[in-house]
Structures are given as C-alpha cells and as structure tokens.
Scaffold this motif. Structure first.
Motif, PDB file in Angstrom:
ATOM      1  N   GLY A 151       0.813  -1.137  -0.096  1.00 34.58           N
ATOM      2  CA  GLY A 151       0.051   0.092   0.096  1.00 34.58           C
ATOM      3  C   GLY A 151       0.895   1.294  -0.065  1.00 34.58           C
ATOM      4  N   ASN A 152       2.155   1.028   0.378  1.00 32.65           N
ATOM      5  CA  ASN A 152       3.101   2.236   0.237  1.00 32.65           C
ATOM      6  C   ASN A 152       4.299   2.277  -0.797  1.00 32.65           C
ATOM      7  OD1 ASN A 152       1.773   3.752   2.750  1.00 32.65           O
ATOM      8  ND2 ASN A 152       2.194   1.830   3.551  1.00 32.65           N
ATOM      9  N   GLU A 153       3.972   1.366  -1.722  1.00 31.09           N
ATOM     10  CA  GLU A 153       5.079   1.235  -2.775  1.00 31.09           C
ATOM     11  C   GLU A 153       5.428   2.431  -3.402  1.00 31.09           C
ATOM     12  OE1 GLU A 153       2.323  -0.317  -2.407  1.00 31.09           O
ATOM     13  OE2 GLU A 153       2.714  -2.649  -2.096  1.00 31.09           O
ATOM     14  N   MET A 154       4.411   3.440  -3.516  1.00 30.81           N
ATOM     15  CA  MET A 154       4.790   4.692  -4.203  1.00 30.81           C
ATOM     16  C   MET A 154       6.118   5.600  -3.577  1.00 30.81           C
ATOM     17  SD  MET A 154       1.523   7.050  -3.165  1.00 30.81           S
ATOM     18  CE  MET A 154       0.326   5.411  -3.677  1.00 30.81           C
ATOM     19  N   LEU A 155       6.205   5.331  -2.285  1.00 32.28           N
ATOM     20  CA  LEU A 155       7.050   5.947  -1.460  1.00 32.28           C
ATOM     21  C   LEU A 155       8.783   5.538  -1.761  1.00 32.28           C
ATOM     22  CD1 LEU A 155       5.540   6.195   1.872  1.00 32.28           C
ATOM     23  CD2 LEU A 155       5.573   8.001   0.203  1.00 32.28           C
ATOM     24  N   LEU A 156       8.963   4.160  -2.225  1.00 33.44           N
ATOM     25  CA  LEU A 156      10.402   3.670  -2.603  1.00 33.44           C
ATOM     26  C   LEU A 156      11.014   4.667  -3.405  1.00 33.44           C
ATOM     27  CD1 LEU A 156       9.733  -0.060  -2.619  1.00 33.44           C
ATOM     28  CD2 LEU A 156      10.785   1.244  -1.067  1.00 33.44           C
ATOM     29  N   TRP A 157      12.160   5.141  -3.302  1.00 31.39           N
ATOM     30  CA  TRP A 157      12.873   5.813  -4.072  1.00 31.39           C
ATOM     31  C   TRP A 157      12.315   7.371  -4.388  1.00 31.39           C
ATOM     32  CZ3 TRP A 157      17.074   3.265  -3.813  1.00 31.39           C
ATOM     33  CH2 TRP A 157      17.114   2.033  -4.026  1.00 31.39           C
ATOM     34  N   LEU A 158      11.413   7.852  -3.565  1.00 23.38           N
ATOM     35  CA  LEU A 158      11.099   8.936  -3.577  1.00 23.38           C
ATOM     36  C   LEU A 158      12.005   9.862  -2.892  1.00 23.38           C
ATOM     37  CD1 LEU A 158       8.811  11.248  -4.153  1.00 23.38           C
ATOM     38  CD2 LEU A 158       7.951  10.656  -1.863  1.00 23.38           C
ATOM     39  N   ASP A 159      12.457  11.129  -3.603  1.00 21.42           N
ATOM     40  CA  ASP A 159      13.709  11.620  -3.099  1.00 21.42           C
ATOM     41  C   ASP A 159      12.903  13.141  -2.491  1.00 21.42           C
ATOM     42  OD1 ASP A 159      15.829  13.376  -2.685  1.00 21.42           O
ATOM     43  OD2 ASP A 159      15.931  14.073  -4.499  1.00 21.42           O
ATOM     44  N   ILE A 160      13.683  13.167  -0.921  1.00 17.12           N
ATOM     45  CA  ILE A 160      12.675  14.123  -0.061  1.00 17.12           C
ATOM     46  C   ILE A 160      13.146  15.299  -0.567  1.00 17.12           C
ATOM     47  CG2 ILE A 160      12.778  14.890   2.386  1.00 17.12           C
ATOM     48  CD1 ILE A 160      13.375  12.129   3.334  1.00 17.12           C
ATOM     49  N   THR A 161      14.247  15.795  -1.319  1.00 19.58           N
ATOM     50  CA  THR A 161      14.662  17.040  -1.473  1.00 19.58           C
ATOM     51  C   THR A 161      13.636  17.830  -2.646  1.00 19.58           C
ATOM     52  OG1 THR A 161      15.900  16.200  -3.681  1.00 19.58           O
ATOM     53  CG2 THR A 161      16.894  16.498  -1.552  1.00 19.58           C
ATOM     54  N   PRO A 164       9.981  20.455  -0.232  1.00 19.54           N
ATOM     55  CA  PRO A 164      10.788  21.713   0.701  1.00 19.54           C
ATOM     56  C   PRO A 164      10.458  21.512   2.070  1.00 19.54           C
ATOM     57  CG  PRO A 164      10.152  22.516  -1.472  1.00 19.54           C
ATOM     58  CD  PRO A 164       9.392  21.264  -1.474  1.00 19.54           C
ATOM     59  N   ASP A 165       9.031  21.347   2.547  1.00 22.24           N
ATOM     60  CA  ASP A 165       8.762  21.463   3.841  1.00 22.24           C
ATOM     61  C   ASP A 165       9.238  20.351   4.585  1.00 22.24           C
ATOM     62  OD1 ASP A 165       7.323  23.503   3.532  1.00 22.24           O
ATOM     63  OD2 ASP A 165       5.461  22.746   3.217  1.00 22.24           O
ATOM     64  N   ASN A 166       9.273  19.108   3.842  1.00 15.75           N
ATOM     65  CA  ASN A 166       9.791  17.831   4.356  1.00 15.75           C
ATOM     66  C   ASN A 166      11.303  17.793   4.586  1.00 15.75           C
ATOM     67  OD1 ASN A 166       7.485  16.488   4.767  1.00 15.75           O
ATOM     68  ND2 ASN A 166       7.419  15.607   2.936  1.00 15.75           N
ATOM     69  N   LEU A 167      12.018  18.265   3.819  1.00 13.39           N
ATOM     70  CA  LEU A 167      13.409  18.825   3.473  1.00 13.39           C
ATOM     71  C   LEU A 167      13.715  19.592   4.839  1.00 13.39           C
ATOM     72  CD1 LEU A 167      16.011  17.910   2.395  1.00 13.39           C
ATOM     73  CD2 LEU A 167      15.745  19.945   1.080  1.00 13.39           C
ATOM     74  N   ALA A 168      13.109  20.728   4.901  1.00 13.29           N
ATOM     75  CA  ALA A 168      13.090  21.507   6.252  1.00 13.29           C
ATOM     76  C   ALA A 168      13.005  20.899   7.409  1.00 13.29           C
ATOM     77  CB  ALA A 168      12.322  22.770   6.105  1.00 13.29           C
ATOM     78  N   ALA A 169      11.973  20.048   7.489  1.00 11.13           N
ATOM     79  CA  ALA A 169      11.944  19.136   8.865  1.00 11.13           C
ATOM     80  C   ALA A 169      13.141  18.080   9.063  1.00 11.13           C
ATOM     81  CB  ALA A 169      10.486  18.373   8.598  1.00 11.13           C
ATOM     82  N   ARG A 178      16.771  15.185  17.433  1.00  9.59           N
ATOM     83  CA  ARG A 178      15.371  14.894  17.999  1.00  9.59           C
ATOM     84  C   ARG A 178      14.352  15.074  17.071  1.00  9.59           C
ATOM     85  NH1 ARG A 178      12.450  19.876  18.580  1.00  9.59           N
ATOM     86  NH2 ARG A 178      13.872  21.594  18.355  1.00  9.59           N
ATOM     87  N   PRO A 179      13.183  14.236  17.349  1.00  8.04           N
ATOM     88  CA  PRO A 179      12.120  14.218  16.412  1.00  8.04           C
ATOM     89  C   PRO A 179      11.629  15.609  15.869  1.00  8.04           C
ATOM     90  CG  PRO A 179      11.675  12.889  18.180  1.00  8.04           C
ATOM     91  CD  PRO A 179      12.785  13.502  18.592  1.00  8.04           C
ATOM     92  N   SER A 180      11.465  15.770  14.571  1.00  7.69           N
ATOM     93  CA  SER A 180      10.697  17.051  13.933  1.00  7.69           C
ATOM     94  C   SER A 180       9.465  16.630  13.214  1.00  7.69           C
ATOM     95  CB  SER A 180      11.774  17.715  13.176  1.00  7.69           C
ATOM     96  OG  SER A 180      11.350  18.617  12.330  1.00  7.69           O
ATOM     97  N   MET A 181       8.481  17.501  13.529  1.00  6.34           N
ATOM     98  CA  MET A 181       7.248  17.136  12.884  1.00  6.34           C
ATOM     99  C   MET A 181       7.008  18.075  11.562  1.00  6.34           C
ATOM    100  SD  MET A 181       3.453  17.225  14.413  1.00  6.34           S
ATOM    101  CE  MET A 181       3.567  19.095  14.913  1.00  6.34           C
ATOM    102  N   SER A 182       6.636  17.563  10.292  1.00  4.83           N
ATOM    103  CA  SER A 182       6.612  18.342   9.426  1.00  4.83           C
ATOM    104  C   SER A 182       5.071  19.014   9.160  1.00  4.83           C
ATOM    105  CB  SER A 182       6.344  17.660   8.189  1.00  4.83           C
ATOM    106  OG  SER A 182       5.274  16.621   7.972  1.00  4.83           O
ATOM    107  N   ALA A 183       4.842  20.054   8.447  1.00  7.24           N
ATOM    108  CA  ALA A 183       3.757  20.693   8.098  1.00  7.24           C
ATOM    109  C   ALA A 183       2.577  19.816   8.008  1.00  7.24           C
ATOM    110  CB  ALA A 183       3.780  21.875   7.475  1.00  7.24           C
TER     111      ALA A 183
END
Length: 890
Positions: A151-161, A164-169, A178-183
């Motif tokens: 159900g989550n195969e689409m995430l494989l090899w996804l580039d976080i860069t 931008p929001d996820n990269l900043a987190a 320490r854990p950081s939470m995205s928007a």
C-alpha cells in the motif's frame, strides 16, 4: 342553657389594656399590607439565591471546560510522544544493525510492535543520504527501506529534496538530533478525503556508528540518512480526544506557522451561539506550533436551576403571602366573631337547643336522679315521649342501669358502647356515649346515641358471606378448615373425647355435565344434590362446599363403623338424585373418601390430603363408592397418575391428541372483526373414546409432560392455522394456553417464534394465555417471555383473572393485551350484586390500561346482557358457542 365541666373554672379574660396591646401589634397594618411585605421579602430573597446559583453554575462550567482543555493538550502531547518513541526505537535498530535490506528491515519493524496501537499510523521509512547532490548542491535523500510495504510502494525511491517542507523538517531533526514534525500535508493515499486525508511526518536522523554526535557540525558530518513516520492526522487526534472531550467540546487545530489559516483538524460543525467562550492551548512538537482551540458544543445549562429557584421561590413567596393574608383576615374575623358571640351570651341556650334539635342522633339530658329532662327531635321521633322517664329504663343491659342510678360524678360516664335500646316502638342497636355535665349549676347526665342497626346487619351479612358459599348456602372451604382445625386442636388437648370423621365428597363426571349442558346446569345440579343430602344429615354435623364439585362433612362423635355407614347412606342418597335439564336427564353420583381423627399428631393439611387421597382411590375403584383412607392410598394414587403419564406418552407418539375450538364472541355493539377462538385439548384413548383434560392433565403436570404437550399444540396449530376454523385464513385470533412448566422453559419463546416464521403465520393473530397463578408464581420469568413474544407481535392474555389474592396489585407489572375474567364471577353476574361489582371494576381497570376484557363461562342470555351493559368486550361459554373439533381433524 349553659354547660360547663364540673371541675373546670371559667377562664379569666385578660385586662382590656393588655388585649388592646396584643391586637395593636398585629392590627397596625391591614392584612393585604402584611401579605405584600412578605411577598416582596420572599421575591428579594429568591432573586439573591438565583443570582448566586447562576454565578456558581457558571464557575463550575468554566472549571469543567478548562480541565477538558488541559486534558486535550496533554493527550495530544502524549500521542505525539508515543509516535516519537516508536521512531526512536527504529533509530536504535538502524544504529545497531548497520546496513539492512528490505526484508530484514520489515522483520525488525514487525518485531518491535511499537506502532501496533498508534492511531493513524501509515508507514515507517528510511531515506538514505546519497553523496550525489541535486542541481543546487543539496544531498539526495531517497527512501530505500519501507514498512509496511503493501500500500505504500509509491514511496520507494522518492527523493525528499523534492519536498521543501519535508526537507526543512529533516534538516531540523538532523541538526537537533530530536524528532521533528512536518507541516500537515495531503496524503497521496487519501487525496479524495479532504481534511480527513491530512497527514504529518515525524523525522529522526540516523548517524553512523559511534558515540552520539554532540555538535551540529558533527551531526551533519556523520548523518547516513533519516527515518520518517507517516501519520494520518484525523484518527490520531480523534483517538487521543475520544470520550468527554469530544462529547462536550468542539475541537479545532490550527498550524500557527502556515501561510493561510493553517486549518489542521475540526471535530465537527460548531453548533453554539456567537460569543461562546473559547479555551485555547498551544502544542509544540519540534519547531511547529499548533493552536488547540476548544469551545463548548452547547451553551451551559446554567440557567435551568436558577429558573427553578426563581419559580419555586416565587411560588413559596406567593403562598406565604396568601397564608399570612388568610391568617390575618381569619384573625380579624375571629375577633369580630368573638365580639358578636360575647354580645349574644343570652341566646346560647336557644342556640344549643336548636343545634341539638337538628342533629341526626339521639341527644338526651337527665338530671342527677336519672330522670330524662330533655330529648331532641330525632330522639322524640325514635323513642316517643320519654321526658319524665328514667334514662336507664331504655337499656336491656343492667350494667348501665346501675351506673346511672348510683353515680352523679365523672366516673359515671363512658364512651362508645354498643347496646340495645328498647322503647314502646320496638328495639334497635345504637353506639352510646354517656357523660356528666353541669347545667345551670346542677349535675346532669348527657347521652348521645347513633343508630347502628343497619351497620350491624351489614357486618353480620358480610361475615356470613365470608364463611359461606353463595351458590349452596353451605359453609365454604375457609370456614370448614377453621372448624376442622378447632376439632383437631380439641382432640390434641383432650384425647379422651369421642373421635370424629372427615368425609370428602367429589361428584363423579361433573365436568361432563358442564361440557354438555353448561355451567348453569352444573350449578343447578349441585343445588339439588345439596338439598337431598341436607335431608339425611345428622344434627350438629358440619357440611360444606370446598370448591367446584368437592364437598366436606365433619361428622362428630362417630367411630369407624358409624362413619362408613353414614358415608354409605349419603352415597345412596346422592345416587338416587335424577337431574333433568332442558329435556336431558343426568344421573348423579359421588365418590366419598373417609378419614378418622384417631391418628396422633395429624395436622389440618395431613387430614385434608388423606381425605383427598381416599376420595381419589374411591374414583379409581370405579366411582360411586366409599373408601376409608389407608396408608398405602397415596402410593396407589401415584401409580394411577404414572399410568396416565404412560398413556399420555403413547397418545403423543401415536397422534391421538385432539383439538377443539370454542369461539370468543364480541359482546359490545361494535361489529365483529372476524372469528376469535380458543383451542381446547382433548385425548382419544385406546378404545376411541374422547377423554377430557381433567383426567390426564394432573398426571401430565406431575410427570413433566406439559412442555412436550404445549410444543405439540403450538407446532400443530401454527402448521394448520388456515385449517382450524371454517373461516380459514380469515381467522382473526387463535388463543393457545401455556402451562407453568412451559413458561419455565428458556427455549420456549425461540421455539414459538421459529414456528411462526416457518409457517408464515401473522404473529398478531396468535394469542397465548397464561393463568394468573402461573404469572404470580414466576413473575420475572413470565415477564421476560411475554416481552419477547409481544415484541414479535404476538398477543398475551391473562387467564382466570381474579382467582388470585392480589390480582389488581400486580396487573400493572404484567405487559398483557387481554384479561379473561375468572368464570366464578361470571356465573352469577346477573343475580349476585357482588359479582357484578367485581366484574365492573375489572372492566374499568382493564379499559383504563387499554386492554381487551373477556368473560368466561357465559352460560345464559341474562349474563350476556349484563356483561354487554358493563362494557365487557368478548364472551366465551356454552350460551355463545359450544366447542367443536378443528377442521383438519374432522
């Protein structure tokens, strides 16, 4: 004429000045002014109490909402902390295990089980940091390990860069370790769910092996990748806040750092009035800051109690004002009345005489010698001219004569004596009081009397009815057992007294007369039989009707031989009776059981049981005979019942049970809505003769066959519902009797409902009858069965209503649709006023509860007319319809 007590001095009035001072305090203001003062004071006090209560209720509501807001903040913090702990556990795995492949990663993930109970959890992924950089020089982070993968195969090899929001987190988590939470962002898996599809990602860096880096530069240098946990926001928040928080509060979450309004979550629409108080808390997890805004779902009901206080206080104030107004007015009127009365002291004698003249009671005044000097109008009308005669001459009892003749003081008086007063016009009973009084300074005797002749006559009649049978005028069972108990007690106290015998009569085949000619015929036959027996009774013996066709005789001063001779003489007397009814002649016979009183320690219950066993043995020996009780009679009776039980089982197995129906006929003027019937059980014996239930039902009940019989009846009736009556499928109601043993069967209701469903019979056309005694014995169990059947649509009838000791007391606790009045009240409803009154009361109570009322044993047109007049809905009896065999068994 003025009267006063001989030992009391007249009261001395207070001085006029003192009386005036007392009156001036209360009479300074008119009654209305006092009432208004009390009303105003009460209203002011009520207003103050309401104000304080309103203030206190609002403070309590505010404390409640603040505590809920604090709890919501803590719960959301705990939920995010739980997710962070799970993420930290996976970080530890990656730090200790080094490079992992997808299978090993998934294995570690499943074994940790840290996210099993985390609401909204979607996946945990690891993105490795690659040396190859993007066009702007940023390192690449691609997801290489993912669990769960499905159900989550689409995430494989996804580039976080690319996000931008996820990269900043990610960078915040890396630099702070320490854990950081995205928007919040729209989850790809729930892109069509709107706000319910929002999610967040928690990130935690993964460093190379070694001591934990302590500086930002060291952390950036040793970073090998990042762990990310995806959470769906909606279930995470709702699970954390479930319970009283969401029940009482509207909850909204807003990201304060978002460019727009930052709407993250709302528990639903906000149905509160404008200006409702809001309770705000801040949530911080990493850098993002969320505003938790909570508002009550409904305005606090802080005014209800205050309104009640205002209403109650106003009512009390008004009532107090009215009471004071009434008291003040009454006080003034009393003073005025006292003044008027004091001005008319000279008229007191005339008023006293006038009052006595109008009293509906005897009032006599005698001087100290006992000579009557005054008699009021009622006394003159009942006694004649008695002035000048002696008071004690009116009594037959010499006791009062002596008291009046010898006394002139208080000791001569007495109260509430019942005595017979004799005059020239006859005698009557009265309740008499005699008191000494002083008239014009001379001692007198005042007598007052009330005629109670009718009351005594009524009491005597009631006592007679309570101890006698209305049909035969014989003693009833209660009186008979009382006399038998006295006789047994006398034998125990004085064993030397002559013995006595108990003769127990049971009319043979009496039910056959009722079934063939009706209950009125059976009653008349019993009357003729009692008249014949009465001509052959000895003086001093007690003959009683014990119930139905059972009679008892106490024969005093007889031995065994004399008792048997007496029983045989009475048996021949009964056998000689020939009863004719409507051209049909019935022979009459009886089986008689004899018990002697010479058994030591015998109780009332023992003697009655022995007599019943002896009578039963007489019937088993061929009826129309006398049997002296022996100790083995009880075993013989049980053997006979066992034989009937065996024959019953054979009849069930061989299909020899029969069903008759008797129509239940509408009595009111309303048009009939279709035929209603009750089914009656019969048995065909081995020779083909039809046996009535009185012969085999006791054995079936004793040996536990009734549940089987009831199930046979229910299954047979529902399986042939359209073939019971000539009306076929137009049959409106079919009534089936349920025994007490069947009610105790926990599977009975399920069996009935299964039969109804299988044979497609409308449940509202099936009625089950439960006798009153069964209902009282197992009230809770009966109620459960009734409720289940009525829920399915079946109707319930309470049979033999009125035969118990507390019918009206428990009727309100039984959910029934029909009550069937016991036939003992219907049999004489057209001749006995008491039976008519009881039937009328049952009808009124039944109709008040919305129940249909059915009268049993309607055996003549006169009874039918009375029942119609009393409003009985339906009737059942030989005058309306004689039982017939069901159609499918003809």
């Amino acid at each position: 004429m003025r009267t006063q007590d001989t030992q009391d001095d007249p009261p001395v009035p207070p001085p006029a000045g003192e009386r005036k001072d007392r009156r001036s305090v209360f009479q300074a203001l008119p009654p209305l002014a006092w009432a208004l003062l009390v009303l105003v004071a009460g209203l002011l006090l009520t207003a103050e109490l309401a104000r304080r209560d309103l203030r206190d209720s609002r403070q309590r509501a505010d404390m409640l909402y603040n505590s809920l807001a604090d709890a919501a903040q803590v719960r959301l913090d705990d939920a995010l902390d739980t997710a962070a702990v799970a993420l930290r556990a996976m970080q530890t795995v990656l730090l200790s295990a080094g490079d992992l492949d997808q299978t090993t990663y998934a294995h570690y993930h499943d074994n940790l089980r840290a996210v099993d109970d985390l609401p909204g959890y979607l996946a945990t992924a690891f993105a490795r940091r690659h040396a190859v950089t993007a066009a702007d020089g940023t390192p690449l982070y691609r997801y290489e390990l993912l669990a769960p993968l499905e159900g989550n195969e689409m995430l494989l090899w996804l580039d976080i860069t690319t996000q931008p929001d996820n990269l900043a987190a990610l960078e915040r988590a890396r630099d702070a370790d320490r854990p950081s939470m995205s928007a919040p962002f729209q989850l790809t898996q729930f892109r069509d769910a709107g706000d319910a599809g929002l999610g967040i990602t928690l990130r935690l860096p993964v460093y190379s092996r070694g001591r934990a880096p302590e500086t930002v530069d060291a952390r950036r240098a040793r970073e090998t990748g990042v762990l990310a946990m995806s959470l769906r926001l909606e279930p995470l928040v709702r699970t954390a806040l479930q319970g009283r928080i969401l029940e009482y509060m509207h909850v909204a979450l807003r990201d304060t750092g978002a460019a727009d309004n930052g709407h993250v979550f709302a528990s639903g629409p906000l149905p509160v009035e404008a200006g409702a108080p809001a309770y705000t808390r801040m949530l911080e997890f990493g850098d993002p800051r969320w505003e938790l805004r909570m508002q009550p779902l409904q305005a606090p009901a802080d005014g209800d109690r205050s309104q009640s206080i205002i209403l109650l206080g106003t009512l009390i104030s008004v009532l107090a004002a009215l009471l004071l107004w009434s008291i003040a007015g009454t006080h003034r009127r009393a003073l005025a009345l006292g003044q008027r009365m004091s001005a008319r002291v000279s008229e007191s004698e005339a008023r006293f005489r006038t009052l006595n003249e109008l009293l509906p009671a005897l009032v006599l005044l005698a001087d100290a010698d006992g000579t009557i000097t005054y008699a009021n109008q009622f006394a003159r009308r009942r006694l004649g001219d008695v002035v000048g005669t002696r008071l004690d001459a009116l009594y037959s009892d010499p006791g009062p004569r002596m008291a009046v003749a010898d006394a002139s003081g208080r000791e001569a008086g007495w109260e509430e004596r019942e005595m017979e007063i004799t005059t020239g016009k006859g005698s009557f009973w009265a309740r008499v009081s005699l008191a000494p009084v002083v008239v014009d300074g001379q001692p007198h005797m005042l007598l007052t009397a009330t005629d109670i002749s009718e009351q005594r006559e009524l009491n005597a009649r009631l006592r007679y009815q309570a101890s006698h049978d209305a049909l035969t005028e014989l003693c009833n069972r209660r009186e008979f057992e009382r006399q038998l108990a006295l006789a047994l007690a006398g034998r125990r106290a004085h064993p030397e007294t002559p013995p006595f015998a108990l003769l127990y009569f049971d009319v043979d085949q009496f039910k056959l007369v009722n079934d063939l000619s009706g209950h009125r015929a059976g009653d008349q036959m019993l009357v003729e039989m009692v008249l014949a027996i009465g001509q052959n009774l000895r003086e001093g013996d007690l003959f009683a009707r014990l119930g139905g066709d059972e009679f008892g005789l106490l024969a005093y001063g007889v031995n065994e031989t004399e008792a048997l001779a007496l029983a045989e003489r009475l048996r021949r007397c009964i056998d000689s009776v020939r009863f004719v009814w409507q051209g049909r002649t019935h022979s009459v016979s009886a089986s008689i059981g004899v018990v002697m009183s010479d058994r030591a320690g015998a109780t009332l219950q023992d003697v009655m049981a022995w007599a019943d066993s002896a009578c039963y043995q007489a019937k088993e020996n061929g009826r129309n005979r006398v049997h002296l009780y022996r100790e083995d009679d009880d075993s013989t009776r049980r053997h006979s019942e066992m034989e009937w039980a065996s024959r019953m089982r054979s009849a069930i197995e061989q299909g020899r049970l029969l069903l008759d129906y008797q129509e239940v006929v509408p009595l009111t003027t309303a048009a009939a809505d279709g035929p209603h019937i009750e089914l009656l059980l019969r048995l065909r014996d081995e020779n083909g003769a039809v046996v009535l239930p009185g012969a085999f039902m006791p054995a079936a009940e004793r040996y536990g066959l009734m549940p089987t019989v009831d199930r046979w009846v229910i299954g047979t009736v529902l399986g042939n519902f359209a073939r019971l009556h000539p009306a076929g499928a137009q049959l409106q109601t079919c009534a089936i009797n349920l025994s007490g043993a069947s009610i105790d069967d926990e599977d009975l209701a399920a069996f009935i409902l299964d039969c109804i469903a299988r044979h497609k019979v409308p449940a509202q056309r099936v009625c089950f009858e439960i006798t009153e005694t069964v209902a009282v014995r197992s009230l809770l169990r009966v109620t459960r069965v009734i409720e289940r059947l009525r829920t399915a649509g079946c109707r319930i009838a309470l049979d033999d209503f009125g035969s118990g000791m507390s019918s009206f007391g428990y009727l309100k606790n039984l959910p029934v649709d029909v009550i069937k009045i016991d036939g003992s009240f219907i049999r004489e409803v057209d001749t006995d006023p008491m039976s008519r009154t009881i039937v009328s009361a049952i009808v009124q109570i039944g109709h008040q509860r919305g129940l249909k009322v059915v009268a049993e044993w309607v055996d003549n047109d006169g009874a039918r007319g009375v029942l119609d007049e009393l409003g009985v809905d339906y009737g059942q009896g030989f005058a309306l319809h004689e039982p017939e065999r069901v159609m499918f068994q003809r």
